[in-house]
Design a protein around this motif. Sequence first.
Motif, PDB file in Angstrom:
ATOM      1  N   CYS A  19     -39.038  -5.823 -10.997  1.00 48.60           N
ATOM      2  CA  CYS A  19     -37.945  -5.587 -10.048  1.00 48.60           C
ATOM      3  C   CYS A  19     -38.344  -4.774  -8.814  1.00 48.60           C
ATOM      4  O   CYS A  19     -37.704  -4.874  -7.767  1.00 48.60           O
ATOM      5  CB  CYS A  19     -36.795  -4.863 -10.740  1.00 48.60           C
ATOM      6  SG  CYS A  19     -36.276  -5.565 -12.314  1.00 48.60           S
ATOM      7  N   ALA A  20     -39.364  -3.931  -8.967  1.00 50.60           N
ATOM      8  CA  ALA A  20     -39.686  -2.951  -7.921  1.00 50.60           C
ATOM      9  C   ALA A  20     -40.235  -3.564  -6.634  1.00 50.60           C
ATOM     10  O   ALA A  20     -40.258  -2.891  -5.603  1.00 50.60           O
ATOM     11  CB  ALA A  20     -40.651  -1.903  -8.462  1.00 50.60           C
ATOM     12  N   THR A  21     -40.643  -4.798  -6.664  1.00 46.46           N
ATOM     13  CA  THR A  21     -41.084  -5.437  -5.425  1.00 46.46           C
ATOM     14  C   THR A  21     -39.934  -5.515  -4.429  1.00 46.46           C
ATOM     15  O   THR A  21     -40.111  -5.318  -3.238  1.00 46.46           O
ATOM     16  CB  THR A  21     -41.636  -6.850  -5.702  1.00 46.46           C
ATOM     17  OG1 THR A  21     -42.761  -6.730  -6.562  1.00 46.46           O
ATOM     18  CG2 THR A  21     -42.037  -7.554  -4.423  1.00 46.46           C
ATOM     19  N   CYS A  22     -38.732  -5.757  -4.948  1.00 42.18           N
ATOM     20  CA  CYS A  22     -37.554  -5.941  -4.088  1.00 42.18           C
ATOM     21  C   CYS A  22     -36.566  -4.777  -4.097  1.00 42.18           C
ATOM     22  O   CYS A  22     -35.731  -4.690  -3.197  1.00 42.18           O
ATOM     23  CB  CYS A  22     -36.804  -7.204  -4.502  1.00 42.18           C
ATOM     24  SG  CYS A  22     -37.784  -8.715  -4.335  1.00 42.18           S
ATOM     25  N   HIS A  23     -36.619  -3.921  -5.126  1.00 45.85           N
ATOM     26  CA  HIS A  23     -35.629  -2.855  -5.279  1.00 45.85           C
ATOM     27  C   HIS A  23     -36.299  -1.493  -5.455  1.00 45.85           C
ATOM     28  O   HIS A  23     -37.329  -1.396  -6.117  1.00 45.85           O
ATOM     29  CB  HIS A  23     -34.750  -3.098  -6.508  1.00 45.85           C
ATOM     30  CG  HIS A  23     -33.935  -4.337  -6.440  1.00 45.85           C
ATOM     31  ND1 HIS A  23     -32.755  -4.402  -5.740  1.00 45.85           N
ATOM     32  CD2 HIS A  23     -34.133  -5.558  -6.983  1.00 45.85           C
ATOM     33  CE1 HIS A  23     -32.256  -5.620  -5.868  1.00 45.85           C
ATOM     34  NE2 HIS A  23     -33.071  -6.347  -6.609  1.00 45.85           N
ATOM     35  N   THR A  24     -35.675  -0.467  -4.916  1.00 47.77           N
ATOM     36  CA  THR A  24     -36.113   0.903  -5.163  1.00 47.77           C
ATOM     37  C   THR A  24     -35.150   1.536  -6.178  1.00 47.77           C
ATOM     38  O   THR A  24     -34.112   0.968  -6.502  1.00 47.77           O
ATOM     39  CB  THR A  24     -36.094   1.754  -3.871  1.00 47.77           C
ATOM     40  OG1 THR A  24     -34.736   1.878  -3.431  1.00 47.77           O
ATOM     41  CG2 THR A  24     -36.945   1.141  -2.780  1.00 47.77           C
ATOM     42  N   THR A  25     -35.525   2.726  -6.643  1.00 48.98           N
ATOM     43  CA  THR A  25     -34.675   3.439  -7.592  1.00 48.98           C
ATOM     44  C   THR A  25     -34.293   4.814  -7.055  1.00 48.98           C
ATOM     45  O   THR A  25     -33.993   5.722  -7.803  1.00 48.98           O
ATOM     46  CB  THR A  25     -35.384   3.596  -8.950  1.00 48.98           C
ATOM     47  OG1 THR A  25     -36.640   4.239  -8.736  1.00 48.98           O
ATOM     48  CG2 THR A  25     -35.589   2.252  -9.623  1.00 48.98           C
ATOM     49  N   ASN A  26     -34.334   4.939  -5.749  1.00 47.07           N
ATOM     50  CA  ASN A  26     -33.913   6.186  -5.107  1.00 47.07           C
ATOM     51  C   ASN A  26     -33.318   5.835  -3.750  1.00 47.07           C
ATOM     52  O   ASN A  26     -33.309   4.680  -3.354  1.00 47.07           O
ATOM     53  CB  ASN A  26     -35.089   7.162  -4.979  1.00 47.07           C
ATOM     54  CG  ASN A  26     -36.197   6.593  -4.131  1.00 47.07           C
ATOM     55  OD1 ASN A  26     -36.000   6.285  -2.963  1.00 47.07           O
ATOM     56  ND2 ASN A  26     -37.378   6.427  -4.711  1.00 47.07           N
ATOM     57  N   GLN A  27     -32.837   6.846  -3.069  1.00 44.92           N
ATOM     58  CA  GLN A  27     -32.236   6.594  -1.760  1.00 44.92           C
ATOM     59  C   GLN A  27     -33.132   7.027  -0.607  1.00 44.92           C
ATOM     60  O   GLN A  27     -32.754   6.872   0.543  1.00 44.92           O
ATOM     61  CB  GLN A  27     -30.881   7.291  -1.679  1.00 44.92           C
ATOM     62  CG  GLN A  27     -29.889   6.686  -2.650  1.00 44.92           C
ATOM     63  CD  GLN A  27     -28.541   7.355  -2.597  1.00 44.92           C
ATOM     64  OE1 GLN A  27     -28.437   8.572  -2.672  1.00 44.92           O
ATOM     65  NE2 GLN A  27     -27.499   6.555  -2.480  1.00 44.92           N
ATOM     66  N   SER A  28     -34.305   7.554  -0.920  1.00 45.62           N
ATOM     67  CA  SER A  28     -35.178   8.029   0.148  1.00 45.62           C
ATOM     68  C   SER A  28     -36.159   6.959   0.638  1.00 45.62           C
ATOM     69  O   SER A  28     -36.599   7.018   1.782  1.00 45.62           O
ATOM     70  CB  SER A  28     -35.938   9.284  -0.299  1.00 45.62           C
ATOM     71  OG  SER A  28     -36.731   8.992  -1.430  1.00 45.62           O
ATOM     72  N   ASP A  29     -36.498   5.988  -0.209  1.00 41.34           N
ATOM     73  CA  ASP A  29     -37.406   4.921   0.210  1.00 41.34           C
ATOM     74  C   ASP A  29     -36.671   3.953   1.130  1.00 41.34           C
ATOM     75  O   ASP A  29     -35.457   3.765   1.001  1.00 41.34           O
ATOM     76  CB  ASP A  29     -37.937   4.146  -0.996  1.00 41.34           C
ATOM     77  CG  ASP A  29     -38.936   4.938  -1.816  1.00 41.34           C
ATOM     78  OD1 ASP A  29     -39.486   5.928  -1.293  1.00 41.34           O
ATOM     79  OD2 ASP A  29     -39.165   4.570  -2.985  1.00 41.34           O
ATOM     80  N   PRO A  30     -37.399   3.306   2.030  1.00 45.69           N
ATOM     81  CA  PRO A  30     -36.746   2.306   2.887  1.00 45.69           C
ATOM     82  C   PRO A  30     -36.193   1.154   2.050  1.00 45.69           C
ATOM     83  O   PRO A  30     -36.730   0.826   0.994  1.00 45.69           O
ATOM     84  CB  PRO A  30     -37.876   1.813   3.790  1.00 45.69           C
ATOM     85  CG  PRO A  30     -39.025   2.710   3.575  1.00 45.69           C
ATOM     86  CD  PRO A  30     -38.806   3.458   2.313  1.00 45.69           C
ATOM     87  N   VAL A  31     -35.124   0.551   2.528  1.00 42.62           N
ATOM     88  CA  VAL A  31     -34.519  -0.592   1.858  1.00 42.62           C
ATOM     89  C   VAL A  31     -35.523  -1.737   1.846  1.00 42.62           C
ATOM     90  O   VAL A  31     -36.224  -1.980   2.826  1.00 42.62           O
ATOM     91  CB  VAL A  31     -33.219  -1.013   2.584  1.00 42.62           C
ATOM     92  CG1 VAL A  31     -32.664  -2.297   2.009  1.00 42.62           C
ATOM     93  CG2 VAL A  31     -32.192   0.092   2.492  1.00 42.62           C
TER      94      VAL A  31
END
Length: 106
Positions: A19-31
């Motif tokens: 999943c991490a290729t398309c999604h982050t798990t925090n709000q600080s990384d760029p979308v």
Amino acid sequence: MPLPAARPPDGATLFKQQCATCHTTNQSDPVRQGPSLFKVVGRQAGKADGFRYSPGFEKADFVWDDSRLDTYLTNPQGTIPNSVMAYRQPKAETRAAIIAYLKELN
């Protein structure tokens, strides 16, 4: 000699692999291609600051919970018409591990 017992899948590892290729798990990384999944459980579908959703998601009228996430991960386009997510996970055990990990992010 018998084989050792299989270990259940680790949700964080599965998320990173799948999943991490398309999604982050925090709000600080760029979308990325998909929205951040930080605190996704309990969030209104199609509502994440800084992410532009497809028309199907803009019409979604539900809150993400275990059942909705499971259904979506099984068949995104069947759950949200015109969803652009290509990922599908047919294995219930893998979906459950990823969802358990997402719940930890709340």
